[in-house]
Design a protein around this motif. Structure first.
Motif, PDB file in Angstrom:
ATOM      1  N   ARG A   1       0.836  -1.202   0.000  1.00  0.00           N
ATOM      2  CA  ARG A   1       0.000   0.000   0.000  1.00  0.00           C
ATOM      3  C   ARG A   1       0.873   1.255   0.000  1.00  0.00           C
ATOM      4  O   ARG A   1       0.602   2.220  -0.721  1.00  0.00           O
ATOM      5  CB  ARG A   1      -0.927  -0.016   1.217  1.00  0.00           C
ATOM      6  CG  ARG A   1      -1.906   1.129   1.238  1.00  0.00           C
ATOM      7  CD  ARG A   1      -2.878   1.015   2.396  1.00  0.00           C
ATOM      8  NE  ARG A   1      -3.733  -0.146   2.188  1.00  0.00           N
ATOM      9  CZ  ARG A   1      -3.949  -1.088   3.099  1.00  0.00           C
ATOM     10  NH1 ARG A   1      -3.376  -1.004   4.275  1.00  0.00           N
ATOM     11  NH2 ARG A   1      -4.753  -2.094   2.846  1.00  0.00           N
TER      12      ARG A   1
ATOM     13  N   TRP B   1       0.982   4.194  -2.916  1.00  0.00           N
ATOM     14  CA  TRP B   1       0.787   5.611  -2.634  1.00  0.00           C
ATOM     15  C   TRP B   1       2.013   6.433  -3.028  1.00  0.00           C
ATOM     16  O   TRP B   1       1.889   7.560  -3.527  1.00  0.00           O
ATOM     17  CB  TRP B   1       0.464   5.829  -1.155  1.00  0.00           C
ATOM     18  CG  TRP B   1      -0.976   5.585  -0.839  1.00  0.00           C
ATOM     19  CD1 TRP B   1      -1.517   4.475  -0.258  1.00  0.00           C
ATOM     20  CD2 TRP B   1      -2.063   6.466  -1.112  1.00  0.00           C
ATOM     21  NE1 TRP B   1      -2.874   4.622  -0.146  1.00  0.00           N
ATOM     22  CE2 TRP B   1      -3.242   5.831  -0.663  1.00  0.00           C
ATOM     23  CE3 TRP B   1      -2.152   7.722  -1.689  1.00  0.00           C
ATOM     24  CZ2 TRP B   1      -4.483   6.418  -0.780  1.00  0.00           C
ATOM     25  CZ3 TRP B   1      -3.404   8.307  -1.797  1.00  0.00           C
ATOM     26  CH2 TRP B   1      -4.548   7.664  -1.350  1.00  0.00           C
TER      27      TRP B   1
ATOM     28  N   ALA C   1      -0.966   3.642  -8.875  1.00  0.00           N
ATOM     29  CA  ALA C   1      -2.191   3.522  -8.087  1.00  0.00           C
ATOM     30  C   ALA C   1      -2.843   2.161  -8.270  1.00  0.00           C
ATOM     31  O   ALA C   1      -3.539   1.674  -7.375  1.00  0.00           O
ATOM     32  CB  ALA C   1      -3.173   4.627  -8.482  1.00  0.00           C
TER      33      ALA C   1
END
Length: 127
Positions: free
Chosen positions: A50, A54, A102
């Motif tokens: 994650r 980002w 993303a």
């Protein structure tokens, strides 16, 4: 002779007992808890993935905005048209990198970020 080295009628591998009281499953042992470590590792890997997504998306967006700003500033000046076009192309490549980042394609996003930045730097050399 049939080529067998064993002389007795007993099986080569002892069969397991069918008695459920004698069967021991290590996963049922609460003292061992090997799954707790695996769950923590999986949670850590998910957090790392994650964070990478980002980071790639944020860096791509930031470089895209910087490239567009530089293209607009150079377009208003008396420079050749190749310079703002290179900045705009580099910004478009960085925007693609942000989208890929993303979506989780962080390795490809990193390479596109590098390529977009190099295109912008090369365009600046034409000045």
């Amino acid at each position: 002779m049939s080529g067998r080295t064993r002389s007795g009628p007993e099986p080569a591998i002892a069969e397991r007992s069918e008695d459920p009281a004698e069967a021991h499953d290590p996963a049922d042992d609460p003292a061992a808890e090997p799954n707790a470590d695996h769950e923590e590792e999986a949670a850590g890997e998910i957090a790392d993935a994650r964070r990478a997504r980002w980071t790639a998306a944020g860096a791509g967006g930031l470089l895209c905005l910087a490239g567009l700003a530089a293209a607009l500033l150079r377009a208003t000046g008396s420079d050749r048209a190749l310079v703002p076009a290179a900045y705009a192309l580099g910004a478009a490549v960085c925007a693609c990198a942000a989208v890929l980042g993303a979506r989780g394609r962080t390795r490809r996003a990193l390479w596109l970020l590098i390529a977009g930045t190099m295109i912008m730097a090369l365009g600046d050399q034409f000045d």
